[in-house]
Write a protein that holds these residues in place. Sequence first.
Motif, PDB file in Angstrom:
ATOM      1  N   THR A 178       0.951  -1.108   0.148  1.00 35.67           N
ATOM      2  CA  THR A 178      -0.106  -0.006   0.042  1.00 35.67           C
ATOM      3  C   THR A 178       0.928   1.323   0.177  1.00 35.67           C
ATOM      4  O   THR A 178       2.102   1.237   0.450  1.00 35.67           O
ATOM      5  CB  THR A 178      -0.988   0.008   1.171  1.00 35.67           C
ATOM      6  OG1 THR A 178      -0.028   0.213   2.176  1.00 35.67           O
ATOM      7  CG2 THR A 178      -1.804  -1.228   1.416  1.00 35.67           C
ATOM      8  N   PRO A 179       0.466   2.489  -0.642  1.00 35.42           N
ATOM      9  CA  PRO A 179       1.134   3.453  -0.657  1.00 35.42           C
ATOM     10  C   PRO A 179       1.594   4.024   0.922  1.00 35.42           C
ATOM     11  O   PRO A 179       2.890   4.474   0.945  1.00 35.42           O
ATOM     12  CB  PRO A 179       0.318   4.833  -1.214  1.00 35.42           C
ATOM     13  CG  PRO A 179      -0.626   3.681  -2.190  1.00 35.42           C
ATOM     14  CD  PRO A 179      -0.884   2.474  -1.398  1.00 35.42           C
ATOM     15  N   ALA A 180       0.613   4.205   1.772  1.00 35.87           N
ATOM     16  CA  ALA A 180       0.868   4.540   3.103  1.00 35.87           C
ATOM     17  C   ALA A 180       1.945   3.846   3.686  1.00 35.87           C
ATOM     18  O   ALA A 180       2.963   4.450   4.354  1.00 35.87           O
ATOM     19  CB  ALA A 180      -0.427   4.372   3.996  1.00 35.87           C
ATOM     20  N   LEU A 181       1.972   2.224   3.648  1.00 35.66           N
ATOM     21  CA  LEU A 181       3.151   1.547   4.185  1.00 35.66           C
ATOM     22  C   LEU A 181       4.641   1.809   3.312  1.00 35.66           C
ATOM     23  O   LEU A 181       5.656   1.664   4.153  1.00 35.66           O
ATOM     24  CB  LEU A 181       2.828   0.080   4.216  1.00 35.66           C
ATOM     25  CG  LEU A 181       1.667  -0.196   5.429  1.00 35.66           C
ATOM     26  CD1 LEU A 181       1.429  -1.551   5.397  1.00 35.66           C
ATOM     27  CD2 LEU A 181       2.065   0.356   6.517  1.00 35.66           C
ATOM     28  N   MET A 182       4.352   1.782   2.110  1.00 33.79           N
ATOM     29  CA  MET A 182       5.467   2.073   1.382  1.00 33.79           C
ATOM     30  C   MET A 182       6.095   3.352   1.792  1.00 33.79           C
ATOM     31  O   MET A 182       7.420   3.560   1.906  1.00 33.79           O
ATOM     32  CB  MET A 182       5.258   2.028  -0.019  1.00 33.79           C
ATOM     33  CG  MET A 182       6.464   2.140  -0.873  1.00 33.79           C
ATOM     34  SD  MET A 182       7.980   1.298  -0.709  1.00 33.79           S
ATOM     35  CE  MET A 182       7.523  -0.397  -1.360  1.00 33.79           C
ATOM     36  N   ALA A 183       5.496   4.366   1.915  1.00 33.11           N
ATOM     37  CA  ALA A 183       5.899   5.729   2.249  1.00 33.11           C
ATOM     38  C   ALA A 183       6.465   5.710   3.597  1.00 33.11           C
ATOM     39  O   ALA A 183       7.427   6.358   3.808  1.00 33.11           O
ATOM     40  CB  ALA A 183       4.612   6.899   2.084  1.00 33.11           C
ATOM     41  N   ALA A 184       5.923   5.004   4.415  1.00 28.70           N
ATOM     42  CA  ALA A 184       6.371   4.939   5.719  1.00 28.70           C
ATOM     43  C   ALA A 184       7.828   4.160   5.988  1.00 28.70           C
ATOM     44  O   ALA A 184       8.578   4.709   6.545  1.00 28.70           O
ATOM     45  CB  ALA A 184       5.441   4.190   6.806  1.00 28.70           C
TER      46      ALA A 184
END
Length: 228
Positions: A178-184
């Motif tokens: 997911t974008p959120a976890l990749m960004a984190a």
Amino acid sequence: VITSSRGVADDLTAAFGVDPSRVRVAANPVDVGAVTAASAEALSPEDEARWIRPVIVAAGRLAEAKNYPLLIDALVRLRTTIPARVFVLGQGDRGEALQRLAQERGVGDVIVWRGFQANPWKFMARADVFALTSRYEGFGNVLIEAMACGVPVVATSSPGTRDIVRHGVDGLLVADHTPALMAAALARVIADAPTRARMAMAARETAAGFALPVVTGVYDAVLREALA
């Protein structure tokens, strides 16, 4: 039956009924010395001018399987707190569509699309982090190449990447794509300089385990067993 990773071996057993006792794992080799030497080549003046840290490098075919939309959407989230830029190395049939998507998402001006590069390692070696957002990887040579350049990696978890990345040691694996976890995950590496330096050192150690002489020894043992 020789496979490049334990994950591929498990898939063969589960999906095709291959007897596990007949399967051996031998990773793809990487010429670590050649990668390291090539990584010292200077960037062009044009690329140097666009190299505004922090920089994420990604490399691979611009194809559906590589899931670059995930990287683009992760960058959108990341840039709310960290002004990162991305250099993308590679070409493919999704190139124009991906550039349009980046523009639509508002990050078109901070992604540098560099196409095919005969020497991608000079870019990798200067990166703060290397990112791989593939939907599936049977192995992931590019991760080892980045690690050989002394760069921590952030990769989506799949059968091949799990055999390479030591989560929390030389990089991070993102279980849910997911974008959120990749960004984190990207933010964690970029924002923490001591962790990034520790991971970079460990990355070189990991890459050494996939060097040509090491993997040749594994193949030698497997073939001797098969011919015994």
